[in-house]
Write a protein that holds these residues in place. Sequence first.
Motif, PDB file in Angstrom:
ATOM      1  N   GLN A  82       5.166  -4.341  -9.868  1.00 20.90           N
ATOM      2  CA  GLN A  82       5.127  -5.791  -9.656  1.00 20.90           C
ATOM      3  C   GLN A  82       4.486  -6.127  -8.314  1.00 20.90           C
ATOM      4  O   GLN A  82       3.691  -7.057  -8.208  1.00 20.90           O
ATOM      5  CB  GLN A  82       6.532  -6.377  -9.724  1.00 20.90           C
ATOM      6  N   VAL A  85       0.726  -5.656  -8.596  1.00 22.90           N
ATOM      7  CA  VAL A  85       0.126  -6.761  -9.347  1.00 22.90           C
ATOM      8  C   VAL A  85       0.038  -7.998  -8.454  1.00 22.90           C
ATOM      9  O   VAL A  85      -0.988  -8.687  -8.427  1.00 22.90           O
ATOM     10  CB  VAL A  85       0.907  -7.054 -10.653  1.00 22.90           C
ATOM     11  N   GLU A  86       1.086  -8.276  -7.711  1.00 21.43           N
ATOM     12  CA  GLU A  86       1.060  -9.417  -6.793  1.00 21.43           C
ATOM     13  C   GLU A  86      -0.058  -9.275  -5.773  1.00 21.43           C
ATOM     14  O   GLU A  86      -0.726 -10.248  -5.433  1.00 21.43           O
ATOM     15  CB  GLU A  86       2.401  -9.566  -6.077  1.00 21.43           C
TER      16      GLU A  86
END
Length: 119
Positions: A82, A85-86
Motif C-alpha cells: 500500500q 502504491v501511494e
Amino acid sequence: MSNEKYDFKALGQAIKAARMKREMTREQLGEILDLAPRYIMSIENNGQHPSFQVFYELATYFHISVDQFFFPESTPEKSSVQRRVESLLDEMDDTELIILEATAKGIKEAKERRAAAGK
C-alpha cells in the motif's frame, strides 16, 4: 531481554521485491545509497543484518513498513505494498489518477459481481 537475534530474511526479501518492482539493479541501488552491490545481495538473500542507518535508508527509500515484520501479530495500518502504491500515486497527475480511479472501481465492481454470483 532476550539475546535472540532478529531474523532479517523476510525484510531482506521485501527489500529485494521492492527493488525489482522498480526494475532497479543492485548496482543502481548501490550507487544511489553508496553501498556495495554484494552487501545489498547479502541483505536481500541471506538476511544479513545491516547497520541501523542502512536499514533506515532502505526502508524509507522503498517505503517499506517495518511494523509487519517486527509486530506480525498486529495488523499494520498500511502494508508495504500500500505504501509503494501511494508513492506511485504521488507521482501521477490528475488525468492519470482519473484513469486509475476508474480502473479500481471496475475491479471492485467485478469482485462484487463475483461474490454475488457465488452466493
